[in-house]
Design a protein around this motif. Structure first.
Motif, mmCIF file in Angstrom:
data_model
loop_
_atom_site.group_PDB
_atom_site.id
_atom_site.type_symbol
_atom_site.label_atom_id
_atom_site.label_comp_id
_atom_site.label_asym_id
_atom_site.label_seq_id
_atom_site.Cartn_x
_atom_site.Cartn_y
_atom_site.Cartn_z
ATOM 1 N N ASP A 230 0.743 -1.086 0.090
ATOM 2 C CA ASP A 230 0.012 0.147 -0.214
ATOM 3 C C ASP A 230 0.884 1.097 0.052
ATOM 4 N N HIS A 237 -2.304 -2.825 -3.425
ATOM 5 C CA HIS A 237 -2.220 -3.124 -4.758
ATOM 6 C C HIS A 237 -0.998 -4.036 -5.168
ATOM 7 N N LYS A 250 3.669 0.824 -9.254
ATOM 8 C CA LYS A 250 2.196 0.135 -9.390
ATOM 9 C C LYS A 250 1.877 -0.665 -10.514
ATOM 10 N N GLY A 253 -4.276 -3.947 -9.906
ATOM 11 C CA GLY A 253 -5.068 -3.817 -8.667
ATOM 12 C C GLY A 253 -5.178 -2.421 -8.263
ATOM 13 N N CYS A 254 -4.860 -1.365 -8.788
ATOM 14 C CA CYS A 254 -4.475 -0.142 -8.111
ATOM 15 C C CYS A 254 -5.863 0.606 -8.480
ATOM 16 N N ASP A 255 -6.129 1.561 -7.277
ATOM 17 C CA ASP A 255 -7.294 2.240 -7.714
ATOM 18 C C ASP A 255 -6.898 3.937 -6.816
ATOM 19 N N ASN A 268 -8.756 -3.555 -1.460
ATOM 20 C CA ASN A 268 -7.440 -4.271 -1.180
ATOM 21 C C ASN A 268 -7.214 -5.519 -2.043
ATOM 22 N N VAL A 269 -5.903 -5.369 -2.594
ATOM 23 C CA VAL A 269 -5.331 -6.780 -3.070
ATOM 24 C C VAL A 269 -4.919 -7.258 -1.988
ATOM 25 N N VAL A 285 -8.876 -9.565 -5.203
ATOM 26 C CA VAL A 285 -9.141 -8.235 -4.625
ATOM 27 C C VAL A 285 -10.356 -8.563 -3.836
#
Length: 622
Positions: A230, A237, A250, A253-255, A268-269, A285
């Motif tokens: 994180d 991610h 990154k 799985g990024c947001d 979260n991943v 995820v």
């Protein structure tokens, strides 16, 4: 309990006999190894084909806590403790001969499994063999490697790095066997990640000073390191370290930088497997507790997704089989017991590798939760799982168990809980809140209960009861506080801070006094826990002030306390002192301490005794 139940009542032994299968690992020949508690404690089992009848491999009465297949041979390493004391010893098992060899012989020390070397002749792990409060890194030859070098004597493994004090983990072995990745958790959300050169002993720190976590570490074989992190974001991610430049980018799985607090779509991943030969990746995820599986290929930081299964439940513990053609994982759902599923890479249809029965319990009798949110004192929305028993209504309202998870850096998810289904079958509703401080919703949410804000999370529990009072199918006069470990503290805090809300309480291995807990917990974890709760030096008076034992005169409801005499995390003295204090005030209190258990009750025989006693206690007082 409801008088209109149409389902037959089943004893708790029936529920506890539903098998729990997890921790898949696959040998080079494609044989699945896994842990199953079929015999009453977790042991290593194996099967070669999905759905085939499994074979038990380890014959022990003590629980096996970890299993890891060799990357080159038909062999595995497993860890096992004594009396649930968490002081694991490591063993090597040759699948061709069935020979089991002790790798360590120091039962007073903890040996934390790390990783296999790429040649299958060495393993790396950490242990507190020299000082109780310090974990060091060890490398040891195993199997055929013992014929080609020294270091096989279980009494004298090779120490390759002396730790700085506290916990230390081996995360991964380098692809050429020349270095290790090690991690040092300063707190649950602050991890230091480093490279250890085995020839020179030099340690190179990869992480920077920013608070971040790093887990599920894999070398890519080309100067990079993949992990779940994180760093730079609120939620976790997939990221990649460039080992030449130290840059962390990154990958998947990024947001963005959005908060993961309840009510957002940032998740979260939380599980990851990677195969360096093929570049194939599988991860999960955590979307509000349920898993969304993703698969694809990685080339540096370029992720190319492929088709993946739609998992109905929770997927964890991903592991690739030979040539990364198949990925296996632990699967569970609210009404489906733990088992191992698999999927062919790039396909969408799951295969149930280890079918798990229900021990004769009708599957349709299992109840699934509804995800709900309730408002707490500061306007935040607290996520929770609400499960109502059959027949509950305004005419026949149900008693409720408010089941509070431990941690506090933990998340209640919609797993299959046999004891939860047992209580639902007996007519109890169950509410499982993820109060502030829980994981799964980003760092900001997890930090909301740190040190001086500790009691805000207890206020979230009071708000949960207020939410319950608005439901016509609930009897507000029959609400039970129920929790384990840190959740046990939450139970004790709830019945001392809000004594009028509860009809009864059940505390499993809970913290009664933060000062005595920190003074007596394992030395290796004290600094880690002080980062969450506050320190004995700087925050002693505050810790005393929020400890349930300091307000025990407020307890009014009957209390059940369970503990294990071998508990290294929350020492059994926490149970002894709260039981004595409550009993002195004339409040009904029952105590159940197992001399052969620790922080978790692992023997099925003891579990049956434990939950039969709790059921009788609740029947009497609720």
């Amino acid at each position: 309990m409801s008088d209109t139940d149409t389902e037959p009542a089943y004893g708790v032994a029936r529920y506890l006999a539903v098998e729990h299968v997890d921790s898949p690992t696959v040998t080079p020949a494609g044989r699945l190894l896994f842990l199953a508690d079929t015999s009453g404690t977790p042991q290593v089992w194996t099967t070669s084909d999905p759905g085939a009848w499994p074979e038990r491999l380890t014959p022990h009465e003590e629980r096996v806590s970890t299993v890891a297949a060799s990357p080159t041979d038909e062999a595995f390493v497993f860890g096992m403790d004594r009396g649930s004391d968490e002081r694991d010893q490591l063993f090597h098992y040759d699948l061709d001969t069935g020979a089991e060899t002790a790798l360590t012989a120091d039962p007073e020390s903890k040996h934390a499994w790390g990783a296999w070397g790429p040649d299958g002749e060495r393993i790396a792990y950490t242990a507190n063999r020299d000082e109780d409060g310090r974990f060091d890194v060890y490398v040891q030859r195993v199997g055929a490697g013992c014929e080609r070098g020294e270091g096989c004597d279980p009494g004298h493994p090779e120490r390759v790095h002396e730790g700085p004090g506290g916990w230390l983990d081996v995360e991964a072995f380098g692809p050429r066997g020349e270095r290790l990745v090690i991690s040092k958790p300063h707190s649950s959300y602050d991890v230091e990640l480093s490279l250890l050169d085995l020839d020179s002993g030099e340690v190179t720190t990869l992480s920077d000073d920013a608070e971040a976590t790093y887990s599920h570490v894999h070398f890519d074989g080309d100067g990079g390191l993949y992990c779940i992190t994180d760093h730079g974001t609120d939620t976790t991610h997939v990221g990649r370290f460039d080992l030449d430049t130290g840059e962390l980018e990154k990958v998947a799985g990024c947001d963005g930088n959005r908060s993961g607090e309840p009510g957002t779509a940032a998740w979260n991943v939380d599980a990851l497997a990677y195969d360096a030969e093929t570049g194939r990746l599988a991860f999960a995820v955590n979307e509000g507790g349920y898993s969304a599986v993703r698969t694809g290929t990685l080339d540096g930081t370029d992720f190319e997704p492929t088709d993946a299964p739609e998992v109905d439940g929770i997927a964890s513990g991903f592991t690739f089989g030979p040539d990364a053609e198949r990925v296996a994982f632990t699967h569970t759902a609210p009404t489906e017991p733990y088992g191992v599923h698999s999927v062919e890479y790039g396909e969408t249809e799951e295969t149930i590798w280890t079918p798990v029965g229900t021990n004769g319990l009708p599957e349709e009798s299992f109840r699934a939760p509804e995800t709900v949110h309730y408002e707490t004192f500061d306007g935040r929305e607290i996520p929770a799982y609400w499960t109502s028993p059959e027949g509950a209504s305004a005419d026949d309202p149900a008693p409720v168990i408010v089941d509070i998870h431990g941690g506090p850096e933990h998340q209640r998810r919609p797993w299959f809980y046999p004891t939860k289904q047992f209580f639902l079958n007996r007519g109890y509703a169950v509410l499982e809140p993820n109060v502030r401080g829980s994981s799964g919703y980003g760092k900001a949410y997890a930090h909301l209960d740190d040190v001086e804000r500790r009691m805000d999370s207890v206020a979230d529990i009071a708000a949960a009861v207020e939410w319950l009072e608005g439901r016509p199918d609930v009897d507000p006069d029959r609400v039970v506080a129920y929790g384990r470990s840190y959740g046990g503290f939450m139970v004790l805090a709830a019945i001392t801070e809000y004594p009028d809300l509860w009809a009864a309480a059940v505390d499993f291995v809970g913290i009664a006094d933060f000062t005595t807990f920190l003074e007596n917990t394992g030395e290796w974890r004290r600094s880690h826990r002080e980062a969450e709760y506050g320190s004995l030096v700087d925050d002693y008076e505050f810790l005393k002030s929020i400890s349930p034992l300091s307000h025990v005169e407020n307890v009014r409801c009957p209390l059940f306390v369970q503990h294990g005499a071998n508990d290294p995390r929350v020492p059994v003295g926490e149970a002894e002192q709260v039981v004595e204090a409550v009993r002195e005030r004339g409040v009904p209190v029952e105590k159940l301490i197992f001399e052969d258990e620790g922080h978790h009750t692992t023997s099925r025989e003891n579990l049956v005794e434990e939950f039969e006693a709790i059921a009788e206690f609740l029947d009497e007082h609720v």
